[in-house]
Motif scaffolding. Structure first.
Motif, PDB file in Angstrom:
ATOM      1  N   VAL B 191     -49.954  13.289 -22.449  1.00 39.23           N
ATOM      2  CA  VAL B 191     -49.475  14.440 -21.852  1.00 39.23           C
ATOM      3  C   VAL B 191     -48.327  15.040 -23.156  1.00 39.23           C
ATOM      4  CG1 VAL B 191     -47.777  15.619 -20.621  1.00 39.23           C
ATOM      5  CG2 VAL B 191     -49.973  13.834 -19.698  1.00 39.23           C
ATOM      6  N   LEU B 192     -48.135  14.129 -23.878  1.00 36.98           N
ATOM      7  CA  LEU B 192     -47.098  14.577 -24.782  1.00 36.98           C
ATOM      8  C   LEU B 192     -47.213  13.430 -26.238  1.00 36.98           C
ATOM      9  CD1 LEU B 192     -43.490  14.158 -23.618  1.00 36.98           C
ATOM     10  CD2 LEU B 192     -44.735  16.715 -24.195  1.00 36.98           C
ATOM     11  N   LYS B 193     -47.831  14.420 -27.004  1.00 39.55           N
ATOM     12  CA  LYS B 193     -48.737  13.195 -28.353  1.00 39.55           C
ATOM     13  C   LYS B 193     -47.576  13.171 -29.004  1.00 39.55           C
ATOM     14  CE  LYS B 193     -53.220  14.414 -28.627  1.00 39.55           C
ATOM     15  NZ  LYS B 193     -53.320  15.367 -27.863  1.00 39.55           N
ATOM     16  N   GLU B 194     -45.994  13.493 -29.020  1.00 35.49           N
ATOM     17  CA  GLU B 194     -45.371  13.380 -30.337  1.00 35.49           C
ATOM     18  C   GLU B 194     -44.065  11.881 -29.774  1.00 35.49           C
ATOM     19  OE1 GLU B 194     -45.180  17.821 -32.341  1.00 35.49           O
ATOM     20  OE2 GLU B 194     -43.737  17.944 -31.331  1.00 35.49           O
ATOM     21  N   VAL B 195     -44.860  12.025 -28.335  1.00 38.33           N
ATOM     22  CA  VAL B 195     -43.333  10.659 -27.395  1.00 38.33           C
ATOM     23  C   VAL B 195     -43.199  10.147 -28.733  1.00 38.33           C
ATOM     24  CG1 VAL B 195     -44.943  10.175 -25.773  1.00 38.33           C
ATOM     25  CG2 VAL B 195     -42.957  10.618 -25.489  1.00 38.33           C
ATOM     26  N   ASP B 196     -43.780   9.289 -29.163  1.00 37.05           N
ATOM     27  CA  ASP B 196     -43.318   8.444 -28.970  1.00 37.05           C
ATOM     28  C   ASP B 196     -42.269   8.131 -30.642  1.00 37.05           C
ATOM     29  OD1 ASP B 196     -47.039   7.370 -29.114  1.00 37.05           O
ATOM     30  OD2 ASP B 196     -45.248   6.305 -28.010  1.00 37.05           O
ATOM     31  N   SER B 197     -42.796   9.117 -31.617  1.00 34.12           N
ATOM     32  CA  SER B 197     -41.367   9.514 -32.461  1.00 34.12           C
ATOM     33  C   SER B 197     -40.158   9.592 -31.902  1.00 34.12           C
ATOM     34  CB  SER B 197     -41.719  10.543 -33.394  1.00 34.12           C
ATOM     35  OG  SER B 197     -41.921  11.846 -32.398  1.00 34.12           O
ATOM     36  N   PRO B 218     -28.968   7.098 -24.391  1.00 33.25           N
ATOM     37  CA  PRO B 218     -27.982   8.408 -24.784  1.00 33.25           C
ATOM     38  C   PRO B 218     -30.125   9.683 -24.055  1.00 33.25           C
ATOM     39  CG  PRO B 218     -29.370   6.946 -25.855  1.00 33.25           C
ATOM     40  CD  PRO B 218     -29.280   5.882 -24.366  1.00 33.25           C
ATOM     41  N   LEU B 219     -29.976  10.347 -24.372  1.00 37.64           N
ATOM     42  CA  LEU B 219     -29.998  11.416 -24.217  1.00 37.64           C
ATOM     43  C   LEU B 219     -31.093  11.915 -25.007  1.00 37.64           C
ATOM     44  CD1 LEU B 219     -28.516  13.703 -20.984  1.00 37.64           C
ATOM     45  CD2 LEU B 219     -31.253  12.673 -21.421  1.00 37.64           C
ATOM     46  N   VAL B 220     -31.955  12.388 -25.168  1.00 33.57           N
ATOM     47  CA  VAL B 220     -33.072  13.109 -26.668  1.00 33.57           C
ATOM     48  C   VAL B 220     -33.481  15.016 -25.756  1.00 33.57           C
ATOM     49  CG1 VAL B 220     -35.360  13.575 -27.412  1.00 33.57           C
ATOM     50  CG2 VAL B 220     -33.970  11.732 -28.048  1.00 33.57           C
ATOM     51  N   LYS B 221     -32.619  15.295 -25.829  1.00 25.88           N
ATOM     52  CA  LYS B 221     -32.630  16.294 -24.793  1.00 25.88           C
ATOM     53  C   LYS B 221     -33.369  17.510 -25.792  1.00 25.88           C
ATOM     54  CE  LYS B 221     -28.728  17.923 -23.100  1.00 25.88           C
ATOM     55  NZ  LYS B 221     -27.363  18.247 -23.115  1.00 25.88           N
ATOM     56  N   GLU B 222     -34.049  18.679 -24.989  1.00 26.53           N
ATOM     57  CA  GLU B 222     -34.498  19.612 -25.698  1.00 26.53           C
ATOM     58  C   GLU B 222     -35.333  19.722 -26.571  1.00 26.53           C
ATOM     59  OE1 GLU B 222     -33.482  21.792 -21.989  1.00 26.53           O
ATOM     60  OE2 GLU B 222     -34.651  22.999 -23.276  1.00 26.53           O
ATOM     61  N   VAL B 223     -35.798  18.999 -27.060  1.00 26.37           N
ATOM     62  CA  VAL B 223     -37.074  18.856 -27.832  1.00 26.37           C
ATOM     63  C   VAL B 223     -38.220  20.101 -27.603  1.00 26.37           C
ATOM     64  CG1 VAL B 223     -38.692  17.461 -29.745  1.00 26.37           C
ATOM     65  CG2 VAL B 223     -36.261  16.359 -28.072  1.00 26.37           C
ATOM     66  N   GLU B 224     -38.565  20.400 -28.953  1.00 25.85           N
ATOM     67  CA  GLU B 224     -39.727  21.698 -28.701  1.00 25.85           C
ATOM     68  C   GLU B 224     -41.003  20.786 -29.052  1.00 25.85           C
ATOM     69  OE1 GLU B 224     -37.325  25.523 -29.014  1.00 25.85           O
ATOM     70  OE2 GLU B 224     -39.709  25.926 -29.392  1.00 25.85           O
TER      71      GLU B 224
END
Lengths: 174, 793
Positions: B191-197, B218-224
């Motif tokens: 679904v989210l191709k770039e998620v692994d990085s 920790p959060l990763v926030k609002e990555v476009e």
């Protein structure tokens, strides 16, 4: 002053607070610990009643029957109701099913005691907002019922309306 | 009761009493009082109800039993609590004391100790009730959370630690076009191709200890990024991710929240398009005003008229500045400002900014001083125009607010601690000090806010939009620095700003020296005489048409006009032109499309030179132009000198061809071309070296090898094409060979190729044959020279 003894029952689903209400009323105590009542436990407490008719005060000794709570699997034995002049039907405001079963309990009681009086206690009122309490009080007022005296929002924990419940039932039984 | 019965009852520990109709005890078993509420009161002759108060109230039942209406009555589980002991429970059964098969007036009351049974029942009931209540609470709790999750407006996905999707909420189902059942088990990366990085990022950040809340995930926030739906659609989303860490492994994993960005993107796009349009729509008439003003100034005017026109020009330029400021500000705000990263000389940049403002300073009799600092790195990698912009802004402000004295510019630098992947290893600090009116301390905080100036009287006295400083702030922050000021009223101010940049050790040729200065060549009809060109102007805006035509006329050119791309094509089909000045934004068929058609329809050899006229300063657009086949561009508003320069480049073809037609024995080889120009090879080496990921030596050797391998094939193809009279392919081949040879420094060979190209265009059969021979000969020289050079590397 003359003393009369009268039997009253506390009826309701399991865990609604019947034992706690009695403990608050009789012992002026409260415990959060839940201990299921089995069978029946009888306590005594005397109240002063104003007999408007006779124009004097009476001491009424209440024989309070703390009856085990009804569950899905086991109803309450009607023999416990025998000879009771009044009953306090108890429901837990945080458990809607226990409130829905109130009318059933009233019916079971009045079947054995057609002339008996009932007071409804919507217990654990300390756990919900006041606005809901008013709503419930309205819903669970069976004013068309002959036995019905009043509905109270009570809290065995805080003591709210506990004495009032027993007093009003006592008054109604004279 | 007979003895047998008594014995049996006693053995079974069942007690009994016999009472008369008045409840008085007639007979009792020995231990019955132990089961009474008040053992003392259980005596013969006493009212049983004193000892057994549970019998109060069943008088009616009792009389029924006596009269035989009812058989018996039971009361089970009556509790007796003694203070210090555990409760005991009894079952009471009342029946008629039948004697000789006859009902008597006596009641037999049997009492059994059922404590053990009741105790068991109690624990059973207790367990069941508690479990019931617990289940209720848990269910309610789960429902509550489920409701929250389900009704979230954002899409929510929960995965296991390994990234397999476990649950998604309704919004996610709608967004991704999957049912929960379908998507469960799939990996989140489908679904989210770039998620692994980003997952790595979370792991790296580990557990963050906060003083208030203890360790938090920790959060990763609002990555476009974009997400893939079931039907293969790509939707722009912003996703936030956090880790779920509970003790039970089954309940661990990651939570992703996706926010659909389509609308936001559309809004951004609309804003960008609006910006681009405004850029054109506003700049175009402003350009006309400035342009016309310039042209007017070059005509005969009276003193008064000249003053008027200068005012018009200055107003126009001021307006342009304001518009540019607003557009810049807007671009920065929407995050769309693109930064270039090029190496340049730091001092040159500063000196450029200063030289631009010297006239203004001189007017006010102020001195501009630059304190050169030899410790500051000479060459840095950054955006020279943006840096210059900040400097110009600040220096110009300094000049504006200073009446006497001087303005000093100084630079310092220091090395930085680099974190992670950062490349900027230096922080460079600039200071612009003036002896001007200063800023009151209580106004300093307003300085860098948009649209405010120190006070409104400043606007009246000094002008300006109030955007300059805020743009400086934004730019310096975008370049990794910050800006601040120290000031004293009536003494002066010093504006400081910093940027971070990569320092490069290569010395560059002083680029700024080669920038064309204001041309002092006279602009008159001789320009066209020296370089006659047939020009087609493709422009829709009538004022611009007039303006550019006038500019051209001033140079002696007579241009034809087309109102849009379509008309341009029609014109080009009618006759050939040398140059097409193409406006990029026009109705009907815009510049890009028209260019495309022109390139398709006419071969490069016969095609006119296309010069784009564009109001867009957007970097990407320029790249697009060059890709399309546009030869050059002019940014609106442009001055007549710029137009002249651009046209000056447009004469090669005609000139070369006319040269050849004039003389039959041209000796192009008399020009001093070397077989291999080493500088070119060095240039390749330098470019490769500059590019971090490439081994320069290897790259150069490869390039040489490729050339040596391919060129023989080219020469063969050239001969073949010529013998087949395929001039089109021939020209293309020669053209390509010219360019690759030039790159490798085979300048003589490249020159020969270019000449051959012209010959091919002009179909000069004999000359071509000769030239091909020369080509092949020269190549042999090139080959050996390159092999030699190759060994050196």
């Amino acid at each position: 002053m003359s003393t009369i003894s009268k039997k009253i029952c506390l009826i309701g689903d399991f865990g609604v607070g019947k034992t706690s209400l009695i403990r608050r009323f009789v012992d002026r105590q409260f415990s959060d610990k839940y201990l299921s009542t089995v069978g029946v436990k009888i306590s005594r407490k005397s109240l002063e009643i104003i007999d408007s008719q006779a124009g004097k005060n009476l001491i009424l000794q209440l024989l309070i029957w703390d009856i085990e709570g009804s569950t899905k699997f086991k109803g309450v034995s009607a023999s416990y109701f025998q000879g009771a002049k009044g009953a306090i039907i108890v429901g837990d405001v945080t458990r809607p099913e226990s409130l829905e079963n109130i009318s059933e309990h009233i019916q079971a009681f009045t079947k054995v005691n057609p002339q008996g009086k009932t007071v409804i206690a919507l217990n654990k009122s300390d756990l919900i907002d006041a606005e809901y309490l008013e709503k419930y009080r309205h819903i669970y007022s069976f004013s068309d019922n002959k036995s019905f005296v009043s509905t109270y929002a009570s809290s065995a924990k805080t003591g709210k309306n506990v004495d009032e419940i027993f007093q009003s039932l006592a008054n109604s039984m004279i | 009761m007979n003895d047998l019965t008594k014995n049996i009852l006693s053995l079974r520990r069942i007690e009994y009493l016999i009472v008369n109709q008045h409840w008085k005890i007639i007979e009792l078993s020995p231990k019955v009082n132990l089961l009474a509420d008040n053992s003392q009161e259980v005596q013969l002759g006493k009212d049983i109800r004193i000892g057994f108060p549970e019998l109060i109230g069943i008088e009616v039942i009792a009389s029924d039993i006596i009269s035989g209406k009812q058989n018996n009555f039971e009361l089970k589980g009556v509790a007796r609590t003694k203070k210090s002991l555990n409760p005991i429970y009894i079952d009471i059964c009342i029946a008629n004391n039948i004697k000789d098969n006859q009902y008597s007036n006596e009641l037999l009351i049997v009492i059994e100790d059922v404590t053990e049974k009741m105790a068991l029942e109690q624990s059973l009931v207790q367990g069941a009730n508690e479990a019931n209540l617990l289940l209720r609470t848990l269910t309610a709790s789960k429902q509550y959370i489920d409701q929250i999750v389900t009704s979230m407006a954002d899409a929510l996905l929960v995965t296991t630690l390994s990234g397999k999707i476990k649950t998604i909420n309704r919004t996610a189902q709608i967004l991704l076009e999957y049912d929960e059942a379908e998507i469960c088990g799939q990996s989140i990366s489908s679904v989210l191709k770039e998620v692994d990085s980003w997952k790595e990022e979370i792991e790296l950040r580990g557990n963050v200890q906060t003083p208030l809340f203890g360790p938090i995930t920790p959060l990763v926030k609002e990555v476009e990024t974009v997400c893939q739906t079931k039907t293969g659609k790509t939707i722009p989303v912003a996703f936030s991710c956090s880790k779920v860490q509970t003790e039970i492994e089954h309940f661990q994993g990651y939570v992703y929240i996706l926010r659909d960005m389509t609308e936001r993107k559309q809004a951004e796009l609309a804003k960008q398009e609006f910006l681009a349009m405004i850029s054109h729509e506003i700049r175009t008439p402003v350009a006309a005003v400035i342009g016309m003003g310039d042209i007017l100034l070059n005509t005969d005017l009276s003193k008064q008229q000249e003053e008027f026109v200068e005012t018009i020009c200055n107003s126009g330029k001021a307006l342009l500045e304001i518009i540019n400021d607003i557009l810049d500000f807007s671009k920065i705000e929407s995050g769309k400002l693109e930064f270039e990263e090029e190496p340049f000389h730091l001092n040159s940049c500063i000196e450029e900014a200063l030289s631009l403002l010297i006239p203004k300073a001189t007017e006010k009799k102020l001195e501009l001083i630059f304190h050169n600092n030899s410790e500051v790195p000479q060459v840095i990698v950054s955006d020279i125009s943006r840096l210059r912009q900040i400097l110009i802004n600040l220096i110009s402000n300094a000049i504006k607010f200073t009446d006497t004295g001087n303005i000093e510019v100084s630079v310092t630098s220091r090395e930085r601690q680099m974190i992670g992947n950062e490349k900027d290893n230096h922080e460079i600090q600039f200071a612009i000090k003036d002896s001007g009116i200063g800023i009151p301390s209580n106004r300093i905080n307003r300085l860098f806010k948009a649209f405010t100036q120190v006070n409104s009287s400043i606007t009246r006295k000094y002008g300006g939009t109030g955007l300059g400083l805020v743009i400086c702030k934004q730019l310096s922050e975008l370049m990794g620095g910050k800006i601040w000021v120290e000031s004293e009223e009536n003494k002066g101010s010093t504006f400081y700003f910093t940027i971070t940049a990569r320092v490069v050790n290569t010395l560059l040729k002083q680029e700024w020296e080669t920038q064309p200065e204001e041309s002092h060549i006279s602009i008159d009809a001789t320009v066209a005489a020296k370089n006659p060109l047939k020009i087609l102007l493709v422009e829709d805006y009538p004022t611009n048409q007039k303006m550019i035509t006038l500019m051209l006329q001033q140079m002696g050119y007579q241009a034809d006009i087309a109102n849009n791309g379509l008309e341009a094509l029609t014109a080009l089909r009618r006759q050939s032109y040398d140059v097409v000045l193409m406006d990029m934004q026009m109705p009907e068929m815009d510049g890009m499309t028209a260019t495309r058609y022109i390139c398709q329809e006419w071969d490069i050899s016969v095609r006119p030179r296309i010069i784009a006229l564009t109001a867009s300063a957007i970097l990407k657009d320029k790249e697009d132009f060059l890709e399309l086949g546009i030869n050059d561009y002019l940014a609106k508003p442009f001055r007549i000198e710029q137009l002249m320069q651009v046209l000056a480049k447009c004469h090669i073809k005609q000139e070369e061809i006319s040269k050849i037609k004039q003389s039959t024995h041209t000796e192009p080889c008399s020009q001093n071309y070397s077989t291999i120009d080493t500088a070119a090879l060095q240039e390749i080496y330098r470019i490769a070296n500059f590019n971090g990921g490439v081994d320069a030596k290897e790259f150069l050797i490869e390039t040489i090898d490729d050339y040596l391998e391919e060129t023989p094939h080219f020469l063969e193809d050239i001969s073949a094409a010529f013998s087949e009279n395929n001039f089109k392919s021939l020209q293309l081949l020669v053209h390509t060979l010219a360019s690759s040879s030039a790159t490798l420094g085979a300048s003589k060979l490249a020159a020969l190729c270019t000449q051959l190209e012209i010959m091919v265009v002009s179909e000069m059969q004999e000359e071509i044959t000769e030239q091909i021979g020369k080509l092949e000969a020269e190549y042999k020289n090139v080959e050996s020279a390159l092999m030699e050079k190759r060994e050196k590397y």
